[in-house]
Write a protein that holds these residues in place. Structure first.
Motif, short mmCIF file in Angstrom:
data_model
loop_
_atom_site.label_atom_id
_atom_site.label_comp_id
_atom_site.label_asym_id
_atom_site.label_seq_id
_atom_site.Cartn_x
_atom_site.Cartn_y
_atom_site.Cartn_z
N LEU A 51 44.54 33.87 41.73
CA LEU A 51 43.81 32.62 41.91
C LEU A 51 42.40 32.89 41.39
O LEU A 51 41.64 33.63 41.99
CB LEU A 51 43.79 32.20 43.38
CG LEU A 51 43.42 30.74 43.70
CD1 LEU A 51 43.72 30.43 45.17
CD2 LEU A 51 41.98 30.41 43.40
N GLU A 52 42.07 32.31 40.23
CA GLU A 52 40.81 32.62 39.55
C GLU A 52 39.96 31.37 39.34
O GLU A 52 40.48 30.28 39.07
CB GLU A 52 41.09 33.23 38.17
CG GLU A 52 41.91 34.50 38.19
CD GLU A 52 41.11 35.71 38.60
OE1 GLU A 52 39.90 35.58 38.89
OE2 GLU A 52 41.70 36.82 38.65
N ARG A 70 42.36 40.14 48.19
CA ARG A 70 43.60 39.49 48.59
C ARG A 70 43.42 37.98 48.62
O ARG A 70 42.39 37.48 49.07
CB ARG A 70 44.05 39.94 49.97
CG ARG A 70 44.36 41.42 50.11
CD ARG A 70 44.81 41.72 51.53
NE ARG A 70 45.00 43.15 51.77
CZ ARG A 70 44.03 43.97 52.16
NH1 ARG A 70 42.80 43.50 52.36
NH2 ARG A 70 44.29 45.25 52.34
N ILE A 71 44.42 37.24 48.17
CA ILE A 71 44.40 35.78 48.29
C ILE A 71 44.71 35.43 49.73
O ILE A 71 45.71 35.89 50.31
CB ILE A 71 45.42 35.15 47.33
CG1 ILE A 71 45.04 35.45 45.88
CG2 ILE A 71 45.51 33.64 47.55
CD1 ILE A 71 46.08 35.04 44.87
N SER A 108 36.41 31.23 50.29
CA SER A 108 37.47 31.27 51.30
C SER A 108 38.83 31.59 50.71
O SER A 108 39.78 31.88 51.44
CB SER A 108 37.54 29.92 52.04
OG SER A 108 38.12 28.90 51.21
N PHE A 109 38.97 31.57 49.38
CA PHE A 109 40.26 31.82 48.75
C PHE A 109 40.65 33.31 48.75
O PHE A 109 41.82 33.64 48.56
CB PHE A 109 40.27 31.31 47.30
CG PHE A 109 40.28 29.82 47.18
CD1 PHE A 109 41.15 29.04 47.92
CD2 PHE A 109 39.41 29.17 46.30
CE1 PHE A 109 41.16 27.66 47.79
CE2 PHE A 109 39.41 27.80 46.17
CZ PHE A 109 40.29 27.04 46.92
N HIS A 136 44.96 24.45 52.36
CA HIS A 136 43.81 25.36 52.54
C HIS A 136 42.50 24.59 52.44
O HIS A 136 41.58 24.82 53.24
CB HIS A 136 43.87 26.46 51.48
CG HIS A 136 42.78 27.48 51.63
ND1 HIS A 136 42.94 28.63 52.37
CD2 HIS A 136 41.52 27.52 51.13
CE1 HIS A 136 41.82 29.33 52.33
NE2 HIS A 136 40.95 28.69 51.58
N ILE A 137 42.42 23.70 51.48
CA ILE A 137 41.18 22.93 51.30
C ILE A 137 40.93 22.03 52.51
O ILE A 137 39.80 21.92 53.00
CB ILE A 137 41.26 22.11 50.00
CG1 ILE A 137 41.18 23.07 48.79
CG2 ILE A 137 40.13 21.07 49.93
CD1 ILE A 137 41.45 22.40 47.48
#
Length: 456
Positions: free
Chosen positions: A298-299, A240-241, A233-234, A344-345
């Protein structure tokens, strides 16, 4: 004996000294290596004292000590604060190393060992450059202070507080760091900007125990499935983030800077081939260099859960875990990024799962004007050693403490790196090119020699 002759005559001995430094498994992330970290710090302290630096000591922090030493006998001349770090990354996965990570070896014109390029090898160049000046001129052209820390690879968590309490001790005119890289062999590079860092872990739990996949399969949530769904979902399919608010603080890059990136002549196909990739992937609408230097990321760095052994074990895992990091850019802050990730979480937690977010390392991004005389002189020192003009770039990595130094000391930060893109920093078979060991030492010696005139 002049400087170049001294360095050439003593190269074999200098390499052996570097090998002794590289043999310390000073892995700050693993508590089992605490004594190795301390032994490495002691080695550097003694080495600096033997070179003629004064007040060599280990300064305690709430974590690993800072190695300090100075030489302050150049009245009226600038004072240079040299920063580096003696801690290294873990070596996993060990089977992918050609030779043991803490048994240095030279192969194909490169020094192979953990810490060879990040950052023991590069910091060591300063020791030898200054030694050469001591031995050939009997003194140094500038005043020197060292701040060599042992927690950079875990975010320098205790250094900001330490520096705030000891700011006067570390006051200087220039901060000099060699912990960055060159864009290609023979292309000296001065880095004028770094991305920041935000690190965290995700912990997903479902049932109170692992469950039999035959008796319960199809009727209960699976922690690994939930974690995979959350991670997916990220980003969208194009890279794209998708975290709401993640990009709110991002500052646009000027047209002049973007043109400078284009002028570097980056070859996407050569980059792809060098990494053994079928294709490049990243945020649409931006060039590769923009993605690497001036866009946030974001990795997922690691993921684990469930049965890992040989053969089959038919269970539905009750828990799963992932380690993630974000590289952030001006004017993003770690605090804002953490908040967007948390929201987001909360919004995307899969049904039947409980998710815990654990914050870890963080550091702010840093960009400096590169027209300062201390930085422009670095370009001249590179050119004298390498015979070509230096390139100014931003860097995609992070040195979390740079922004803290900038905020506390208000002095120019000069990032003179000698690593290469293919030196496997943070990966198995880390290495450092012998050519840059030789030319890097000379570059730094030239820099120290000419800095007083450059700052007049």
């Amino acid at each position: 004996m002049n400087l170049e002759a001294y360095l050439e005559a003593n190269e074999k001995e200098h390499l052996q000294q570097l090998f002794n430094l590289l043999r310390f498994p000073s892995i700050s992330a693993l508590s089992a290596h605490k004594n190795d970290v301390l032994a490495c710090a002691e080695f550097i302290k003694n080495h600096l004292a033997n070179l003629g630096f004064e007040n060599a000591e280990l300064l305690p922090t709430k974590g690993n000590p800072v190695v300090y030493a100075d030489w302050l006998h150049a009245p009226g001349q600038p004072t240079v604060l040299v920063y580096g770090h003696y801690d290294v990354q873990p070596v996993d996965p060990l089977p992918l190393w050609t030779t043991p990570p803490f048994e240095p070896e030279i192969r194909d014109g490169r020094i192979f060992a953990r810490g060879a390029t990040d950052d023991k090898g590069q910091t060591f160049l300063h020791f030898k450059a200054l030694e050469a000046l001591f031995q050939t001129e009997g003194k140094l052209p500038v005043n020197i202070k060292f701040c060599i820390e042992g927690e950079e690879e875990i975010g320098s968590a205790h250094l900001p507080d330490f520096l705030e309490k000891n700011a006067e001790r570390f006051q200087a005119d220039v901060l000099l760091i060699s912990d960055t890289g060159m864009i290609a062999p023979g292309r000296p590079t001065i880095c004028y900007g770094l991305r920041g860092l935000v690190a965290f872990e995700l912990h997903v739990e479902t049932a109170k125990r692992d469950l039999h996949s035959g008796e319960h399969g199809g009727g209960v949530p699976n922690a690994i499935h939930a974690l995979a769904e959350l991670i997916a979902s990220f980003h969208d399919a194009e890279g794209r983030i998708t975290v709401d608010g993640f990009h709110d603080q991002v500052t646009s890059v000027t047209a002049e800077e973007l043109q400078a990136f284009r002028d570097l002549g980056h070859d996407d196909e050569a980059y792809r081939t060098s990494l053994g990739l079928p294709a490049l992937h990243g945020e649409p609408g931006f060039s590769t260099l923009e993605r690497l230097w001036v866009r946030p990321t974001l990795e997922v760095n690691g993921i684990y859960g469930g049965f890992q052994g040989e053969g089959t074990k038919t269970v539905i895992p009750r828990e799963a875990h992932a380690k993630l990091t974000c590289r952030i850019v001006p004017d993003q802050t770690p605090e804002h990024i953490y908040q967007t990730i948390e929201r987001h979480i909360e919004k995307h937690t899969p049904k039947g799962a409980r998710v815990t977010l654990t914050r870890q390392d963080s550091g702010r991004p840093y960009v400096t004007p590169f027209h300062h005389p201390a930085i422009q002189w670095a370009a001249k020192a590179y050119e004298k050693a390498y015979g070509v003009e230096a390139t100014f770039t931003r860097g995609g990595g992070s040195i979390p403490i740079v922004e803290t130094f900038d905020r506390l000391l208000h002095i120019p930060v000069v990032l003179m790196g000698f690593g290469l893109p293919d030196e496997n920093m943070h990966a198995p078979d880390e290495n450092f090119a012998l050519e840059n060991f030789r030319l890097g030492t000379r570059t730094l010696a030239y820099y120290y020699q000419g800095l007083p005139d450059a700052l007049k």
